[in-house]
Motif scaffolding. Structure first.
Motif, PDB file in Angstrom:
ATOM      1  N   MET A  34       0.838  -1.203   0.000  1.00 39.43           N
ATOM      2  CA  MET A  34       0.000   0.000   0.000  1.00 39.43           C
ATOM      3  C   MET A  34       0.875   1.257   0.000  1.00 39.43           C
ATOM      4  O   MET A  34       1.916   1.298   0.648  1.00 39.43           O
ATOM      5  N   PRO A  35       0.441   2.300  -0.717  1.00 39.63           N
ATOM      6  CA  PRO A  35       1.184   3.565  -0.651  1.00 39.63           C
ATOM      7  C   PRO A  35       0.901   4.285   0.664  1.00 39.63           C
ATOM      8  O   PRO A  35      -0.121   4.036   1.325  1.00 39.63           O
ATOM      9  N   LYS A  36       1.786   5.163   1.048  1.00 42.52           N
ATOM     10  CA  LYS A  36       1.546   6.019   2.201  1.00 42.52           C
ATOM     11  C   LYS A  36       0.938   7.316   1.687  1.00 42.52           C
ATOM     12  O   LYS A  36       1.572   8.041   0.901  1.00 42.52           O
ATOM     13  N   ILE A  37      -0.284   7.613   2.083  1.00 49.25           N
ATOM     14  CA  ILE A  37      -0.994   8.774   1.567  1.00 49.25           C
ATOM     15  C   ILE A  37      -0.795   9.970   2.494  1.00 49.25           C
ATOM     16  O   ILE A  37      -1.023   9.885   3.710  1.00 49.25           O
ATOM     17  N   GLU A  38      -0.359  11.078   1.914  1.00 48.05           N
ATOM     18  CA  GLU A  38      -0.241  12.334   2.633  1.00 48.05           C
ATOM     19  C   GLU A  38      -0.981  13.407   1.853  1.00 48.05           C
ATOM     20  O   GLU A  38      -1.505  13.149   0.762  1.00 48.05           O
ATOM     21  N   GLN A  39      -1.014  14.623   2.403  1.00 44.51           N
ATOM     22  CA  GLN A  39      -1.660  15.739   1.725  1.00 44.51           C
ATOM     23  C   GLN A  39      -0.729  16.951   1.732  1.00 44.51           C
ATOM     24  O   GLN A  39      -0.281  17.385   2.798  1.00 44.51           O
ATOM     25  N   LEU A  40      -0.447  17.480   0.565  1.00 49.89           N
ATOM     26  CA  LEU A  40       0.339  18.704   0.491  1.00 49.89           C
ATOM     27  C   LEU A  40      -0.401  19.860   1.165  1.00 49.89           C
ATOM     28  O   LEU A  40       0.230  20.760   1.727  1.00 49.89           O
ATOM     29  N   SER A  41      -1.717  19.828   1.105  1.00 50.39           N
ATOM     30  CA  SER A  41      -2.514  20.913   1.681  1.00 50.39           C
ATOM     31  C   SER A  41      -2.429  20.962   3.204  1.00 50.39           C
ATOM     32  O   SER A  41      -2.968  21.889   3.819  1.00 50.39           O
ATOM     33  N   ARG A  42      -1.735  20.011   3.799  1.00 45.03           N
ATOM     34  CA  ARG A  42      -1.519  20.025   5.249  1.00 45.03           C
ATOM     35  C   ARG A  42      -0.055  20.325   5.606  1.00 45.03           C
ATOM     36  O   ARG A  42       0.297  20.347   6.788  1.00 45.03           O
ATOM     37  N   ARG A  43       0.762  20.549   4.600  1.00 40.56           N
ATOM     38  CA  ARG A  43       2.178  20.802   4.853  1.00 40.56           C
ATOM     39  C   ARG A  43       2.461  22.309   4.943  1.00 40.56           C
ATOM     40  O   ARG A  43       2.026  23.080   4.084  1.00 40.56           O
ATOM     41  N   THR A  44       3.209  22.709   5.948  1.00 41.20           N
ATOM     42  CA  THR A  44       3.649  24.098   6.100  1.00 41.20           C
ATOM     43  C   THR A  44       5.129  24.094   6.479  1.00 41.20           C
ATOM     44  O   THR A  44       5.477  24.229   7.651  1.00 41.20           O
ATOM     45  N   PRO A  45       6.010  23.899   5.500  1.00 34.33           N
ATOM     46  CA  PRO A  45       7.436  23.760   5.806  1.00 34.33           C
ATOM     47  C   PRO A  45       8.048  25.038   6.367  1.00 34.33           C
ATOM     48  O   PRO A  45       7.727  26.146   5.938  1.00 34.33           O
ATOM     49  N   LYS A  46       8.925  24.869   7.351  1.00 31.46           N
ATOM     50  CA  LYS A  46       9.720  25.962   7.895  1.00 31.46           C
ATOM     51  C   LYS A  46      11.141  25.810   7.366  1.00 31.46           C
ATOM     52  O   LYS A  46      11.751  24.745   7.503  1.00 31.46           O
ATOM     53  N   VAL A  47      11.653  26.853   6.759  1.00 24.01           N
ATOM     54  CA  VAL A  47      12.941  26.752   6.073  1.00 24.01           C
ATOM     55  C   VAL A  47      13.849  27.883   6.536  1.00 24.01           C
ATOM     56  O   VAL A  47      13.466  29.061   6.490  1.00 24.01           O
ATOM     57  N   SER A  48      15.057  27.540   6.965  1.00 29.70           N
ATOM     58  CA  SER A  48      16.016  28.544   7.417  1.00 29.70           C
ATOM     59  C   SER A  48      16.736  29.160   6.223  1.00 29.70           C
ATOM     60  O   SER A  48      16.660  28.660   5.092  1.00 29.70           O
ATOM     61  N   VAL A  49      17.459  30.252   6.483  1.00 28.08           N
ATOM     62  CA  VAL A  49      18.243  30.906   5.428  1.00 28.08           C
ATOM     63  C   VAL A  49      19.271  29.935   4.847  1.00 28.08           C
ATOM     64  O   VAL A  49      19.440  29.839   3.633  1.00 28.08           O
ATOM     65  N   ASP A  50      19.948  29.204   5.726  1.00 24.62           N
ATOM     66  CA  ASP A  50      20.955  28.254   5.262  1.00 24.62           C
ATOM     67  C   ASP A  50      20.327  27.174   4.380  1.00 24.62           C
ATOM     68  O   ASP A  50      20.917  26.749   3.387  1.00 24.62           O
ATOM     69  N   GLU A  51      19.120  26.735   4.743  1.00 23.92           N
ATOM     70  CA  GLU A  51      18.435  25.714   3.945  1.00 23.92           C
ATOM     71  C   GLU A  51      18.024  26.263   2.579  1.00 23.92           C
ATOM     72  O   GLU A  51      18.096  25.564   1.571  1.00 23.92           O
ATOM     73  N   LEU A  52      17.585  27.523   2.554  1.00 23.60           N
ATOM     74  CA  LEU A  52      17.229  28.144   1.280  1.00 23.60           C
ATOM     75  C   LEU A  52      18.445  28.212   0.353  1.00 23.60           C
ATOM     76  O   LEU A  52      18.365  27.881  -0.828  1.00 23.60           O
ATOM     77  N   LEU A  53      19.575  28.638   0.891  1.00 24.33           N
ATOM     78  CA  LEU A  53      20.793  28.749   0.084  1.00 24.33           C
ATOM     79  C   LEU A  53      21.296  27.372  -0.330  1.00 24.33           C
ATOM     80  O   LEU A  53      21.755  27.187  -1.463  1.00 24.33           O
ATOM     81  N   ALA A  54      21.197  26.398   0.578  1.00 21.13           N
ATOM     82  CA  ALA A  54      21.642  25.046   0.261  1.00 21.13           C
ATOM     83  C   ALA A  54      20.800  24.426  -0.851  1.00 21.13           C
ATOM     84  O   ALA A  54      21.256  23.529  -1.565  1.00 21.13           O
ATOM     85  N   GLY A  55      19.569  24.909  -1.004  1.00 21.46           N
ATOM     86  CA  GLY A  55      18.696  24.388  -2.052  1.00 21.46           C
ATOM     87  C   GLY A  55      18.999  24.920  -3.433  1.00 21.46           C
ATOM     88  O   GLY A  55      18.414  24.446  -4.423  1.00 21.46           O
ATOM     89  N   LEU A  56      19.914  25.889  -3.535  1.00 17.28           N
ATOM     90  CA  LEU A  56      20.252  26.470  -4.836  1.00 17.28           C
ATOM     91  C   LEU A  56      21.310  25.621  -5.530  1.00 17.28           C
ATOM     92  O   LEU A  56      22.501  25.938  -5.558  1.00 17.28           O
ATOM     93  N   HIS A  57      20.853  24.521  -6.088  1.00 23.29           N
ATOM     94  CA  HIS A  57      21.717  23.610  -6.837  1.00 23.29           C
ATOM     95  C   HIS A  57      20.873  22.969  -7.937  1.00 23.29           C
ATOM     96  O   HIS A  57      19.635  23.029  -7.889  1.00 23.29           O
ATOM     97  N   PRO A  58      21.489  22.364  -8.942  1.00 25.43           N
ATOM     98  CA  PRO A  58      20.694  21.731  -9.997  1.00 25.43           C
ATOM     99  C   PRO A  58      19.760  20.668  -9.433  1.00 25.43           C
ATOM    100  O   PRO A  58      20.083  19.984  -8.463  1.00 25.43           O
ATOM    101  N   SER A  59      18.602  20.529 -10.047  1.00 26.28           N
ATOM    102  CA  SER A  59      17.629  19.528  -9.620  1.00 26.28           C
ATOM    103  C   SER A  59      18.171  18.134  -9.906  1.00 26.28           C
ATOM    104  O   SER A  59      19.138  17.963 -10.657  1.00 26.28           O
ATOM    105  N   PRO A  60      17.555  17.098  -9.297  1.00 30.47           N
ATOM    106  CA  PRO A  60      17.996  15.723  -9.573  1.00 30.47           C
ATOM    107  C   PRO A  60      18.043  15.388 -11.061  1.00 30.47           C
ATOM    108  O   PRO A  60      18.865  14.589 -11.498  1.00 30.47           O
ATOM    109  N   ARG A  61      17.174  16.023 -11.835  1.00 28.35           N
ATOM    110  CA  ARG A  61      17.161  15.787 -13.291  1.00 28.35           C
ATOM    111  C   ARG A  61      18.504  16.157 -13.923  1.00 28.35           C
ATOM    112  O   ARG A  61      18.911  15.585 -14.942  1.00 28.35           O
ATOM    113  N   PHE A  62      19.187  17.145 -13.338  1.00 25.86           N
ATOM    114  CA  PHE A  62      20.478  17.595 -13.867  1.00 25.86           C
ATOM    115  C   PHE A  62      21.585  17.430 -12.821  1.00 25.86           C
ATOM    116  O   PHE A  62      22.589  18.140 -12.852  1.00 25.86           O
ATOM    117  N   GLY A  63      21.374  16.481 -11.899  1.00 26.11           N
ATOM    118  CA  GLY A  63      22.305  16.324 -10.789  1.00 26.11           C
ATOM    119  C   GLY A  63      23.659  15.770 -11.162  1.00 26.11           C
ATOM    120  O   GLY A  63      24.629  15.965 -10.426  1.00 26.11           O
TER     121      GLY A  63
END
Length: 345
Positions: A1-30
């Motif tokens: 069985m899949p694990k069902i979640e809802q994006l409409s219930r997600r409210t991510p908290k992201v720090s400045v360091d996490e935002l900057l760390a996310g600035l890299h090519p996506s997995p498609r171009f990893g």
């Protein structure tokens, strides 16, 4: 069985360091590289672009002259502050830009035009400049000119980063299948960012849009009954299943700079009762979500209207049409993957 979640219930908290760390090519171009780019022999500008970017990468990594060498010019002449890839949709510009990012030592950043404008919105302009000024390279994918305010913002950001010694690389954003009228051309870039124009080498990349070479038509939307049944195809995976209207409303409270983290751990999405989005602000937020889903290669199954009816005819022919065409193309590719088992190109 899949694990069902809802994006409409997600409210991510992201720090400045996490935002900057996310600035890299996506997995498609990893893991792409200049060697993995396959220039079309019929398009010599593609091979020329590879050579130009390799030369630019070497200049980024070259130590800056110091002491007597700096005073008397003993080092090789500095390259221009930036390089700009101008060309049609789907000719491999993002592959080339990501290859440049991989080829250069850090610190470095890679993100879309929208991700940088969202970063400024999340951090403030001055904090963004301070955060990126120590970087050696900043890559900006899909530079857009459809919003004058964002264009001025990015031009100012790039000017300050260039003044701080940061090397810049950008690609254009172009309509699918359009190599003439309506195409984001180098002359537009130079006109809108006059202060930076003489600091950029403009590299033309010609070619056919690989995403539109005989691809099959988008699959028909599923019925709600079939959608629930198809959830079982994702056995053992995390599926974010949402009523489409709930997701659209929820996005208003999630800053677009957090959409990468918003999708963390999601293997597929299922949208019930997709409907046409009629408000511009809502549609533009959804475009960002479509880009992040495509970056992470998240397959989609959906009921409701087909994705070519996701935006109104006025939107598809208006000032933001490039964004909407890109979103429809990418969502359609992910729907083919989710509903027909075809890899998204």
């Amino acid at each position: 069985m899949p694990k069902i979640e809802q994006l409409s219930r997600r409210t991510p908290k992201v720090s400045v360091d996490e935002l900057l760390a996310g600035l890299h090519p996506s997995p498609r171009f990893g893991e792409v590289s200049f060697a993995s780019y396959r220039p079309d022999p019929a398009q010599p500008s593609q091979a020329a672009a590879v050579k130009a970017l390799q030369h630019f990468a070497a200049a980024v990594d070259r130590p800056k002259p110091k002491g007597l060498k700096k005073l008397f010019g003993g080092a090789k002449p500095e390259s221009r502050a930036g390089i700009y890839l101008d060309g049609g949709f789907g000719v491999g510009k993002t592959h080339l830009l990501a290859s440049l990012w991989h080829a250069v030592d850090g610190p470095k950043a890679f993100g879309t035009f929208v991700e940088y404008t969202n970063l400024v919105g999340a951090l403030s302009f001055r904090k963004t400049v301070e955060a990126l000024s120590s970087y050696r390279l900043v890559c900006i994918d899909e530079f857009e000119l459809d919003d004058p305010g964002d264009t001025v913002l990015m031009s100012r950001l790039m000017r300050e980063l260039a003044d701080a010694g940061v090397k810049l690389a950008a690609t254009s954003n172009t309509l699918p299948g359009s190599l003439g009228d309506g195409r984001f051309a180098a002359v537009d870039f130079q006109r809108e960012i006059q202060v930076l124009a003489d600091q950029f080498d403009v590299i033309r990349v010609d070619g056919e849009d690989y995403r539109h070479r005989g691809l099959p038509a988008a699959p028909e939307p599923l019925s709600n009954h079939d959608l629930k049944r198809r959830l079982h195809d994702f056995d053992g995976k995390v599926v974010a299943a949402d009523e489409f209207s709930d997701l659209v409303n929820h996005l208003e409270g999630v800053h677009p700079s957090r959409y990468r983290q918003f999708l963390d751990g999601v293997d597929a999405v299922a949208w019930h009762n997709v409907h046409t989005i009629s408000e511009q602000a809502v549609a533009l937020r959804f475009v960002v979500l479509a880009d992040r889903l495509y970056d992470k290669d998240v397959p989609i199954i959906a009921s409701g209207v087909p994705f070519d009816q996701l935006f109104t005819p006025e939107m598809m022919s208006g000032g933001y049409m490039k964004k909407y065409f890109r979103a429809v193309s990418r969502l359609t590719a992910l729907a083919r993957e989710g509903q027909a088992g075809e890899a998204a190109a």
